[in-house]
Design a protein around this motif. Structure first.
Motif, PDB file in Angstrom:
ATOM      1  N   MET A  99       0.828  -1.198   0.000  1.00 53.09           N
ATOM      2  CA  MET A  99       0.000   0.000   0.000  1.00 53.09           C
ATOM      3  C   MET A  99       0.866   1.254   0.000  1.00 53.09           C
ATOM      4  SD  MET A  99      -2.955   1.087   2.731  1.00 53.09           S
ATOM      5  CE  MET A  99      -3.815  -0.443   2.445  1.00 53.09           C
ATOM      6  N   LYS A 100       0.507   2.222  -0.822  1.00 56.69           N
ATOM      7  CA  LYS A 100       1.238   3.470  -0.882  1.00 56.69           C
ATOM      8  C   LYS A 100       0.690   4.404   0.189  1.00 56.69           C
ATOM      9  CE  LYS A 100       2.283   3.166  -5.822  1.00 56.69           C
ATOM     10  NZ  LYS A 100       2.164   3.823  -7.127  1.00 56.69           N
ATOM     11  N   LEU A 101       1.564   4.939   0.994  1.00 51.79           N
ATOM     12  CA  LEU A 101       1.149   5.766   2.112  1.00 51.79           C
ATOM     13  C   LEU A 101       1.763   7.158   2.025  1.00 51.79           C
ATOM     14  CD1 LEU A 101       1.577   3.097   4.924  1.00 51.79           C
ATOM     15  CD2 LEU A 101      -0.521   3.757   3.780  1.00 51.79           C
ATOM     16  N   GLU A 102       1.644   7.786   0.836  1.00 50.42           N
ATOM     17  CA  GLU A 102       2.234   9.108   0.669  1.00 50.42           C
ATOM     18  C   GLU A 102       1.646  10.103   1.662  1.00 50.42           C
ATOM     19  OE1 GLU A 102       0.918   7.331  -1.766  1.00 50.42           O
ATOM     20  OE2 GLU A 102       2.289   7.180  -3.461  1.00 50.42           O
ATOM     21  N   ASN A 103       0.376   9.917   2.035  1.00 56.67           N
ATOM     22  CA  ASN A 103      -0.294  10.872   2.903  1.00 56.67           C
ATOM     23  C   ASN A 103      -0.298  10.416   4.357  1.00 56.67           C
ATOM     24  OD1 ASN A 103      -1.812  13.290   3.303  1.00 56.67           O
ATOM     25  ND2 ASN A 103      -3.662  12.067   3.508  1.00 56.67           N
ATOM     26  N   GLN A 104       0.417   9.312   4.645  1.00 56.53           N
ATOM     27  CA  GLN A 104       0.406   8.754   5.992  1.00 56.53           C
ATOM     28  C   GLN A 104       1.679   9.074   6.758  1.00 56.53           C
ATOM     29  OE1 GLN A 104      -2.121   6.813   7.542  1.00 56.53           O
ATOM     30  NE2 GLN A 104      -3.342   7.581   5.833  1.00 56.53           N
ATOM     31  N   VAL A 105       1.523   9.248   8.059  1.00 54.85           N
ATOM     32  CA  VAL A 105       2.651   9.466   8.960  1.00 54.85           C
ATOM     33  C   VAL A 105       2.648   8.332   9.983  1.00 54.85           C
ATOM     34  CG1 VAL A 105       3.704  10.993  10.665  1.00 54.85           C
ATOM     35  CG2 VAL A 105       2.521  11.966   8.687  1.00 54.85           C
ATOM     36  N   THR A 106       3.796   7.727  10.210  1.00 55.48           N
ATOM     37  CA  THR A 106       3.914   6.667  11.208  1.00 55.48           C
ATOM     38  C   THR A 106       4.899   7.105  12.280  1.00 55.48           C
ATOM     39  OG1 THR A 106       3.441   4.938   9.581  1.00 55.48           O
ATOM     40  CG2 THR A 106       4.532   4.262  11.620  1.00 55.48           C
ATOM     41  N   VAL A 107       4.474   7.057  13.528  1.00 57.60           N
ATOM     42  CA  VAL A 107       5.321   7.445  14.658  1.00 57.60           C
ATOM     43  C   VAL A 107       5.506   6.236  15.566  1.00 57.60           C
ATOM     44  CG1 VAL A 107       5.576   8.960  16.653  1.00 57.60           C
ATOM     45  CG2 VAL A 107       4.509   9.831  14.565  1.00 57.60           C
ATOM     46  N   VAL A 108       6.763   5.924  15.871  1.00 59.88           N
ATOM     47  CA  VAL A 108       7.091   4.794  16.740  1.00 59.88           C
ATOM     48  C   VAL A 108       7.921   5.308  17.909  1.00 59.88           C
ATOM     49  CG1 VAL A 108       8.232   2.550  16.902  1.00 59.88           C
ATOM     50  CG2 VAL A 108       7.089   3.222  14.772  1.00 59.88           C
ATOM     51  N   THR A 109       7.600   4.864  19.122  1.00 59.71           N
ATOM     52  CA  THR A 109       8.365   5.281  20.297  1.00 59.71           C
ATOM     53  C   THR A 109       9.232   4.137  20.811  1.00 59.71           C
ATOM     54  OG1 THR A 109       6.490   4.697  21.706  1.00 59.71           O
ATOM     55  CG2 THR A 109       6.692   7.005  21.046  1.00 59.71           C
ATOM     56  N   GLY A 110      10.378   4.491  21.382  1.00 60.29           N
ATOM     57  CA  GLY A 110      11.260   3.502  21.974  1.00 60.29           C
ATOM     58  C   GLY A 110      10.745   3.037  23.327  1.00 60.29           C
TER      59      GLY A 110
END
Length: 314
Positions: A99-110
């Motif tokens: 899936m193309k996620l040009e408009n998506q932001v993914t945030v991951v925390t440690g």
């Protein structure tokens, strides 16, 4: 393969013009459809049914050639699958396409990291350690949807009555709100999903089945193993962290008002620009938090008899 090419191939299959290799590809998509067990809303099913009826009636009006009659039923099944593919818009072929996620932001925390995220509508998410959040850079005009695919987060949702807010989890449990503050805890390694409401009201569901409507100071625990949801009054798990990193006094006041359903005023508007860095917990009383904030800036405050209204002054 592009979406246009996929639809052209599907049409060739329906017209019986596809090569043996192309037929196998379409039938593989159909098999994938069965495996994925895609669910559709009732209105979508009605639309698909109407389209299927038109196509199947047209197919049955044709006189099948000798020896082809027994192939009509599998053809109809594939035709139905194709109609579902077209109605879904994206198509089954994308199940095997990244899936193309040009408009998506993914945030991951440690494991020891926390992040404060402001969404395009002004809503705020406090993401806990070892968590993952996916959201669009800009929400659609008619809805707001994000996904907490792992971990825990506190949500403070901007109220927009005509544009509901939906939080999806990896377990399939969804939380729908209009404007409120709540916590979601959904670790894939845990058999439970937890939702706790601090202010406002939220609806919790799974696969369009309502699990419960929660109001302030209520929590829901969903057991993924047995598929059961239990609702109770707030206990320790529902207390949330209030972290301020260089926040202005005005920002701190807005959050405290939202979480505690109180009113805080400033005797001097110039005080609103004062900055503070501190971490609190909603287990603490608003008086305790205000006492600490005021001591940082040599300020004072007083409270009304019902402890619902406060005034900060020098």
């Amino acid at each position: 393969m592009t979406e246009v090419q996929a639809k052209e191939l599907l049409q060739k299959y329906l017209n019986k013009q596809a090569s043996p290799q192309e037929q196998k590809k379409v039938e593989a998509w159909y098999a994938k459809l069965n495996q994925e067990n895609i669910e559709l809303a009732a209105d979508r099913k009605v639309a698909i049914g109407e389209q299927m009826l038109v196509h199947l009636q047209a197919a049955m009006r044709q006189n099948p050639k000798h020896g082809k009659v027994f192939k009509l039923q599998p053809f109809i099944r594939i035709a139905a699958a194709v109609l579902i593919i077209i109605t879904l818009g994206i198509g089954i072929w994308k199940l095997n396409t990244p899936m193309k996620l040009e408009n998506q932001v993914t945030v991951v925390t440690g494991s020891t990291e926390r992040k404060n995220i402001t969404l395009s509508d002004g809503s705020v998410v406090l993401l806990s350690p070892s968590s993952k959040l996916c959201y669009p850079k800009a929400f659609a005009s008619n809805n707001r949807q994000i996904a907490l695919t792992e971990g825990e987060a506190f949500f403070e949702i901007a109220h927009q009555e005509k544009r509901p807010f939906m939080v999806h989890t990896a377990s399939g449990v969804d939380i729908r709100v209009l404007g409120t503050s709540f916590k979601v805890k959904s670790y894939q390694a845990s058999k439970h999903v937890e939702v706790a409401v601090i202010t406002g009201k939220v609806a919790v569901s799974k696969k369009n089945v309502n699990l419960g409507m929660l109001i302030k100071d209520e929590f829901l625990i969903y057991d993924k193993t047995v598929g059961r949801a239990d609702i109770g009054k707030t206990k320790a798990m529902a207390f949330i962290e209030l972290a301020f990193d260089g926040a202005s006094l005005d920002q701190i006041i807005n959050k405290l008002q939202y979480v505690y359903s109180i009113k805080i005023s400033l005797s001097d508007s110039a005080l609103s620009k004062l900055k503070s860095t501190a971490v609190f917990n909603s287990r603490q009383s608003p008086e305790e938090i205000l006492d600490i904030i005021c001591s940082l800036h040599h300020l004072k405050f007083n409270a009304s008899k019902n402890h619902k209204t406060f005034n900060i002054y020098r």
